[in-house]
Design a protein around this motif. Sequence first.
Motif, PDB file in Angstrom:
ATOM      1  N   ASP A 197       0.815  -1.217   0.000  1.00  0.00           N
ATOM      2  CA  ASP A 197       0.000   0.000   0.000  1.00  0.00           C
ATOM      3  C   ASP A 197       0.847   1.265   0.000  1.00  0.00           C
ATOM      4  N   LEU A 198       2.106   1.131   0.380  1.00  0.00           N
ATOM      5  CA  LEU A 198       2.953   2.315   0.553  1.00  0.00           C
ATOM      6  C   LEU A 198       4.015   2.470  -0.518  1.00  0.00           C
ATOM      7  N   ALA A 199       4.440   1.331  -1.102  1.00  0.00           N
ATOM      8  CA  ALA A 199       5.651   1.324  -1.930  1.00  0.00           C
ATOM      9  C   ALA A 199       5.571   2.360  -3.047  1.00  0.00           C
ATOM     10  N   LEU A 200       4.423   2.444  -3.708  1.00  0.00           N
ATOM     11  CA  LEU A 200       4.315   3.361  -4.843  1.00  0.00           C
ATOM     12  C   LEU A 200       4.521   4.805  -4.389  1.00  0.00           C
ATOM     13  N   TYR A 201       3.962   5.128  -3.221  1.00  0.00           N
ATOM     14  CA  TYR A 201       4.123   6.504  -2.726  1.00  0.00           C
ATOM     15  C   TYR A 201       5.567   6.778  -2.319  1.00  0.00           C
ATOM     16  N   SER A 202       6.226   5.751  -1.783  1.00  0.00           N
ATOM     17  CA  SER A 202       7.634   5.927  -1.419  1.00  0.00           C
ATOM     18  C   SER A 202       8.471   6.189  -2.664  1.00  0.00           C
ATOM     19  N   VAL A 203       8.215   5.400  -3.722  1.00  0.00           N
ATOM     20  CA  VAL A 203       8.959   5.605  -4.965  1.00  0.00           C
ATOM     21  C   VAL A 203       8.667   7.005  -5.503  1.00  0.00           C
ATOM     22  N   MET A 204       7.411   7.428  -5.410  1.00  0.00           N
ATOM     23  CA  MET A 204       7.055   8.774  -5.862  1.00  0.00           C
ATOM     24  C   MET A 204       7.850   9.842  -5.119  1.00  0.00           C
ATOM     25  N   GLY A 205       7.961   9.654  -3.815  1.00  0.00           N
ATOM     26  CA  GLY A 205       8.713  10.622  -3.009  1.00  0.00           C
ATOM     27  C   GLY A 205      10.166  10.710  -3.471  1.00  0.00           C
ATOM     28  N   VAL A 206      10.766   9.546  -3.716  1.00  0.00           N
ATOM     29  CA  VAL A 206      12.151   9.535  -4.180  1.00  0.00           C
ATOM     30  C   VAL A 206      12.260  10.254  -5.523  1.00  0.00           C
ATOM     31  N   MET A 207      11.289  10.030  -6.408  1.00  0.00           N
ATOM     32  CA  MET A 207      11.357  10.643  -7.730  1.00  0.00           C
ATOM     33  C   MET A 207      11.221  12.166  -7.663  1.00  0.00           C
ATOM     34  N   VAL A 208      10.425  12.648  -6.728  1.00  0.00           N
ATOM     35  CA  VAL A 208      10.332  14.103  -6.559  1.00  0.00           C
ATOM     36  C   VAL A 208      11.713  14.645  -6.180  1.00  0.00           C
ATOM     37  N   TRP A 209      12.354  13.962  -5.253  1.00  0.00           N
ATOM     38  CA  TRP A 209      13.702  14.376  -4.821  1.00  0.00           C
ATOM     39  C   TRP A 209      14.673  14.373  -6.004  1.00  0.00           C
ATOM     40  N   VAL A 210      14.605  13.322  -6.823  1.00  0.00           N
ATOM     41  CA  VAL A 210      15.503  13.215  -7.965  1.00  0.00           C
ATOM     42  C   VAL A 210      15.242  14.335  -8.974  1.00  0.00           C
ATOM     43  N   GLN A 211      13.972  14.622  -9.194  1.00  0.00           N
ATOM     44  CA  GLN A 211      13.572  15.401 -10.352  1.00  0.00           C
ATOM     45  C   GLN A 211      13.557  16.910 -10.134  1.00  0.00           C
ATOM     46  N   ILE A 212      13.414  17.349  -8.912  1.00  0.00           N
ATOM     47  CA  ILE A 212      13.078  18.752  -8.656  1.00  0.00           C
ATOM     48  C   ILE A 212      14.100  19.757  -9.201  1.00  0.00           C
ATOM     49  N   GLY A 213      15.372  19.364  -9.236  1.00  0.00           N
ATOM     50  CA  GLY A 213      16.401  20.305  -9.660  1.00  0.00           C
ATOM     51  C   GLY A 213      16.277  20.737 -11.106  1.00  0.00           C
ATOM     52  N   PHE A 214      15.735  19.868 -11.936  1.00  0.00           N
ATOM     53  CA  PHE A 214      15.670  20.179 -13.357  1.00  0.00           C
ATOM     54  C   PHE A 214      14.745  21.360 -13.646  1.00  0.00           C
ATOM     55  N   PRO A 215      13.448  21.302 -13.240  1.00  0.00           N
ATOM     56  CA  PRO A 215      12.614  22.482 -13.474  1.00  0.00           C
ATOM     57  C   PRO A 215      13.166  23.722 -12.780  1.00  0.00           C
ATOM     58  N   LEU A 216      13.699  23.545 -11.599  1.00  0.00           N
ATOM     59  CA  LEU A 216      14.217  24.695 -10.852  1.00  0.00           C
ATOM     60  C   LEU A 216      15.273  25.445 -11.670  1.00  0.00           C
ATOM     61  N   VAL A 217      16.240  24.701 -12.203  1.00  0.00           N
ATOM     62  CA  VAL A 217      17.326  25.352 -12.936  1.00  0.00           C
ATOM     63  C   VAL A 217      16.817  25.959 -14.246  1.00  0.00           C
ATOM     64  N   VAL A 218      15.941  25.239 -14.938  1.00  0.00           N
ATOM     65  CA  VAL A 218      15.403  25.788 -16.193  1.00  0.00           C
ATOM     66  C   VAL A 218      14.607  27.068 -15.911  1.00  0.00           C
ATOM     67  N   PHE A 219      13.786  27.033 -14.860  1.00  0.00           N
ATOM     68  CA  PHE A 219      12.973  28.217 -14.566  1.00  0.00           C
ATOM     69  C   PHE A 219      13.846  29.399 -14.133  1.00  0.00           C
ATOM     70  N   MET A 220      14.883  29.102 -13.354  1.00  0.00           N
ATOM     71  CA  MET A 220      15.750  30.218 -12.941  1.00  0.00           C
ATOM     72  C   MET A 220      16.455  30.832 -14.138  1.00  0.00           C
ATOM     73  N   ALA A 221      16.863  29.970 -15.093  1.00  0.00           N
ATOM     74  CA  ALA A 221      17.477  30.510 -16.317  1.00  0.00           C
ATOM     75  C   ALA A 221      16.451  31.346 -17.080  1.00  0.00           C
TER      76      ALA A 221
END
Lengths: 273, 322
Positions: free
Chosen positions: B178-202
């Motif tokens: 019941d939890l695994a998918l949400y845990s993986v989602m949490g990890v992916m947010v951590w992995v992914q967040i830097g990309f939009p951040l840097v593009v938006f700041m540019a």
Amino acid sequence: MTAVRRYPVLVALIIAALFMVLPFGIVAVNAVKSPAEYASNGPLSLPHGLYLDGLEDFWQRVDYGQKLVNSVLISGSVAIGAAVLSVLNAYAIGIGRIRGRTWVLAFFVLANMLPQEALVYPVYYLSKQAGLYDTRLSVIIVFTVVQAAFGTYLLSSVLGQFPREIIEAARIDGANKWQVLWRIVVPVSRPTIGVLLVFFFIWTWNEFLLPLVMLISNDNQTVSVALGVLQGQRLMDATMTNAAALLGVLPAIVFFLVFQRTLTRGIAVGAVK
Amino acid sequence: MTATVERGGQVVRRHHGRAAHPRRPRSSYALFLLPGVLAFLAVVVVPFLMNTGVSFTDWQGVGSPKWSGLANYRELMDDSEFWASFRHSLFMVVAMAAVPTALGLVLAAALFDFVGKHFGTRIAAVLRACFYLPQVLPIAVAGIVWSWILAPDNGSLNALLKAVGLGSLQQDWLGDPDLALYSVMGVMVWVQIGFPLVVFMAGLQRVDPQLYEAAELDGAGWWRRFAHITLPQIRPEIYVVLLWCTIAALKVFGAVYVLTKGGPGGATDVPSYFSFTTFFEKTQVGYGAAISTVLTVIILVLALVGLKFQTRAEDAEEGLRA
């Protein structure tokens, strides 16, 4: 805005940023703990001393030096090969303005977006037929082409705005197309090509699916695959896992520190162009 | 990995818009394209066509494939595992595209227009670097780090919960269906967040600072400036980031392989992992090819629609300015 209202926002942002790097810290701390210390104090305590046996054991067990060599060799060859291919393609599209270039470019864009799952079995099968299965060369060939798709469309847009007078002048002076490309276009576009080299290198370093399928023998595996496979088998204890994680993280951090400016500039090239 | 692949749409459009130079015959430039086109035929086009062809056959990877028409696709329609994997893809789109884009926007605006202005661009750059760091990490290594942090016994997260007196919240983060998918989602947010951040700041760097100054003089608060200046100004970046992250989310493989192997009980299976196991563990090559063909069609349709949409939005914008 008053200073009193400014600081809470800054503090919140700093806490969020610390949360982002916290996992790296936890890994570093635990990679230098002995198994006994880990067992008795858990993952959150600070280490009492430097225990490097775990790192050393892991290094020898997976032959990590060899993995690093493989990763550098594969990523470096791909970066150079893909940059050359991108330059040739982009020269024809951006400066040559060949007929049907929109379609050619669209073709490269779509090729870049294809999921590797739709290529992986035929690539596996064909490389077996060609005797290239489980060779670093097979992975180099595939990623050179895949990365060149991105390079082609980034460089094409940059070269599309190349000052034509320079090229005309060189042509009048008797330079042929090949000379114009290597003596003028490439040197002038060096910043963009540098960005591409860095991205190709790091992306290839991080690739997982294709190297996982293609590189089965220990001697050929990349850092990513070796670590991922070990983790998938769940054979490691906590100290070993941390040693693996730390050794996997370190090259990434080195790239990050060395290339940070290029990475940011690269994203700016991409985003602002 | 992600980062900057975003410009495709605009590049294509630019070339649309420019009239051909009629001066000199240009056919000989086509020779420069020859190596690229040949390499693409060999490494991308031929394997892709083979994969599509195999999807219409019954093939175990040895012997010759037997034509079976649409049988694989018909089987897919009734395969609950297949539908579940695509359902999980939608969760991944939330975790890798929707959430990082939204958070990235707020963080980029806060770092650029608040921290950068009041505390200096150096601090903003250091904070940006912290958020971007996970992006340069191989996904396999991110997986190792997180599977250990999320481990049920002696994992850091559980130890942390216990240490702050929330021991009752301890979970088997990756082992509980019941939890695994949400845990993986949490990890992916951590992995992914830097990309939009840097593009938006540019992207924010090309916004005219006078817009912000004028709005501030008019008494607009931070959120109003965010909504009325930041968002509209970097709309092209937002489209591109959303499109690119959605495609990355549909392709996600390494994270699932390392964190959960699609488990427990298929709770985190995704199409790319599903096709991988069908190819290489079950050796049902025809069926695996059908899965990856469906995934490809979805991604290409999405890419084409997204590029079209973006082109139209940009043309409209340019029309307004002209």
